[in-house]
Design a protein around this motif. Structure first.
Motif, short mmCIF file in Angstrom:
data_model
loop_
_atom_site.label_atom_id
_atom_site.label_comp_id
_atom_site.label_asym_id
_atom_site.label_seq_id
_atom_site.Cartn_x
_atom_site.Cartn_y
_atom_site.Cartn_z
N LEU A 52 40.93 32.21 41.05
CA LEU A 52 41.82 33.59 40.45
C LEU A 52 43.43 33.33 40.05
O LEU A 52 43.77 34.00 39.41
CB LEU A 52 41.74 34.53 41.45
CG LEU A 52 40.50 34.90 41.73
CD1 LEU A 52 40.41 36.12 43.02
CD2 LEU A 52 39.56 35.67 40.92
N GLU A 54 44.39 32.23 37.16
CA GLU A 54 44.85 32.58 35.97
C GLU A 54 45.18 34.12 35.83
O GLU A 54 45.90 34.50 34.86
CB GLU A 54 43.74 32.40 35.14
CG GLU A 54 42.46 33.42 35.44
CD GLU A 54 41.33 32.91 34.56
OE1 GLU A 54 40.77 31.71 34.57
OE2 GLU A 54 40.71 33.77 33.96
N HIS A 55 44.84 34.71 36.93
CA HIS A 55 45.40 36.15 36.83
C HIS A 55 46.99 36.36 37.35
O HIS A 55 47.23 37.83 37.33
CB HIS A 55 44.42 37.02 37.75
CG HIS A 55 42.80 36.97 37.14
ND1 HIS A 55 42.55 37.56 36.03
CD2 HIS A 55 42.01 36.26 37.61
CE1 HIS A 55 41.33 37.09 35.95
NE2 HIS A 55 40.93 36.29 36.80
N SER A 178 46.01 42.20 37.21
CA SER A 178 44.55 42.39 36.76
C SER A 178 44.03 42.71 38.10
O SER A 178 42.74 43.21 38.08
CB SER A 178 44.33 41.50 35.77
OG SER A 178 44.31 40.21 36.24
N LEU A 179 44.26 41.93 38.92
CA LEU A 179 43.64 41.98 40.27
C LEU A 179 43.88 43.24 41.03
O LEU A 179 42.99 43.70 41.54
CB LEU A 179 43.76 40.66 41.32
CG LEU A 179 43.69 39.42 40.69
CD1 LEU A 179 43.99 38.18 41.79
CD2 LEU A 179 42.12 39.30 40.30
N LEU A 182 41.79 45.73 39.21
CA LEU A 182 40.35 45.77 39.89
C LEU A 182 40.14 46.23 41.35
O LEU A 182 39.47 47.23 41.50
CB LEU A 182 39.97 44.24 40.19
CG LEU A 182 38.60 43.97 40.60
CD1 LEU A 182 37.54 43.92 39.77
CD2 LEU A 182 38.57 42.72 41.43
N GLN B 3 39.71 38.42 29.62
CA GLN B 3 40.16 38.61 30.99
C GLN B 3 39.20 39.36 31.97
O GLN B 3 38.86 38.72 32.95
CB GLN B 3 41.45 38.89 31.22
CG GLN B 3 42.59 37.83 30.84
CD GLN B 3 42.30 36.42 31.79
OE1 GLN B 3 41.77 35.57 30.96
NE2 GLN B 3 42.51 36.36 32.95
N LEU B 7 37.22 37.78 35.11
CA LEU B 7 37.22 38.19 36.31
C LEU B 7 35.97 38.78 37.15
O LEU B 7 35.65 38.56 38.04
CB LEU B 7 38.39 39.44 36.49
CG LEU B 7 38.57 39.98 37.75
CD1 LEU B 7 39.11 38.87 38.74
CD2 LEU B 7 39.73 41.04 37.52
N GLN B 10 34.17 35.82 38.13
CA GLN B 10 34.87 35.17 39.05
C GLN B 10 34.44 35.93 40.59
O GLN B 10 34.37 35.20 41.31
CB GLN B 10 36.32 35.04 38.85
CG GLN B 10 36.57 33.97 37.74
CD GLN B 10 37.82 34.35 37.23
OE1 GLN B 10 38.59 35.30 37.42
NE2 GLN B 10 38.55 33.28 36.42
N ILE B 14 32.63 34.53 43.86
CA ILE B 14 33.32 34.90 45.29
C ILE B 14 32.19 35.48 46.12
O ILE B 14 32.40 35.30 47.41
CB ILE B 14 34.56 35.67 45.02
CG1 ILE B 14 35.55 34.76 44.28
CG2 ILE B 14 35.00 36.34 46.51
CD1 ILE B 14 36.77 35.55 43.74
N GLN B 113 35.71 26.77 34.22
CA GLN B 113 35.72 26.81 35.55
C GLN B 113 34.61 26.18 36.31
O GLN B 113 34.40 25.18 37.19
CB GLN B 113 36.11 27.78 36.30
CG GLN B 113 37.57 28.65 35.83
CD GLN B 113 37.80 29.93 36.63
OE1 GLN B 113 36.89 30.84 36.63
NE2 GLN B 113 38.98 29.81 37.30
#
Lengths: 198, 198
Positions: A52, A54-55, A178-179, A182, B3, B7, B10, B14, B113
């Motif tokens: 993660l 890149e965020h 951005s996380l 989310l 993005q 995400l 990703q 996870i 990735q």
């Protein structure tokens, strides 16, 4: 201290930290089958930090430092135990219990390594550096994902409210916008679905 | 891919790798209470890699690379399962099973990735770089320590012989001579104590 003596101390430390595999957290695994322990939790965080990165905005945290920080961040819980995120009483003496634990467990290592690992852990705890902020963000997001994808198993068990979760993840906003977006979305959805109290 | 799409991929990855916490190994925890799983094993290796780096000759492996390599090294076992070190039949199709697993699990990530993590894993498997040799040495030493300090629980269960263990750790000699000396000493002692067959 010669290399042989250093190695003996390092082996003692390696044996001792095996106990982290017995420290259970309130988070349950993604399939809901059992509680997660601190060692497997830590591995998961390290993978998340890799994937993660890149965020985070530029300049990004140094990943190598983040990984080392995450790897050691829960080791004090071998003595101090896991303090549940929403346990206010447990937080009262958390710092004192954990510092004592750090002295004992990291103290099994040669002095220079003890200092290095305590520094990494304290840097994580203080949440000042970019690396500590990012590591802490990951540490907050992971249990939230587990809660969300298990239909709020641990949230329901402990009667957690959305304001508590929002408060807990507030530090994510700056280090990884951005996380943050989310997880705030997941929180809203979790309230609507009844996983989490309003 | 934007993005947001990255995400989402990703997060799928996870979630999926949480399954590593269910993959049991033949190694038992230091207190003998239960088998270890791949996720907690991996955390333990990463800590060992940090703490034991000084036992490699100059030029030393790059620790950051070693940590990343270790973090991903067992992820293919989510699909391929853990192949016991001394299971010759299991080794026959290990490579094929694991490559297929790598394609699927790392393939959940965005393409760049996926390639990065598969490269790390293959570099580990090929044992050519300093980092791969050191990571592999740590991966061989950890179960040996667990076996030795549990009185050979897993060695006895599977009737393992000292020649098999010596063969398995042969790669440690070059990358970390003092660790090789330590573990060969433990093997000798284990034979004398009856933990391990001659």
């Amino acid at each position: 201290m010669n290399q042989g003596e250093r190695l003996q101390k390092q082996i003692e430390f390696i044996k001792e930290i095996d106990k982290l595999k017995h420290i259970l957290r309130q988070t349950v695994l993604m399939d809901g089958s059992r509680q997660e322990n601190d060692a497997e939790h830590t591995w998961h965080l390290a993978m998340m930090a890799m994937v993660l990165l890149e965020h985070t905005p530029e300049p990004r945290p140094n990943l190598s430092k983040v990984l080392k920080m995450l790897l050691v961040h829960d080791i004090v819980e071998i003595d101090a135990g896991d303090t549940f995120a929403y346990d206010t009483a447990g937080y009262e003496d958390k710092q004192e219990r954990e510092m004592k634990a750090a002295e004992r467990v990291f103290g099994l290592l040669p002095e220079d390594q003890k200092q290095e690992l305590i520094s990494l852990w304290l840097e994580f705890e203080e949440r000042q550096s970019l690396e500590a902020k990012y590591a802490a963000a990951i540490d907050r997001i992971q249990p939230l994902l587990h809660n969300y994808y298990t239909g709020g198993l641990s949230w329901k068990k402990h009667g957690v409210r959305s304001s508590q979760v929002l408060n807990r993840i507030s530090g994510v906003a700056d280090i990884a916008p951005s996380l943050y977006e989310l997880v705030t979305g997941l929180i809203q959805d979790a309230v609507q679905k009844g996983y989490l109290q309003e």
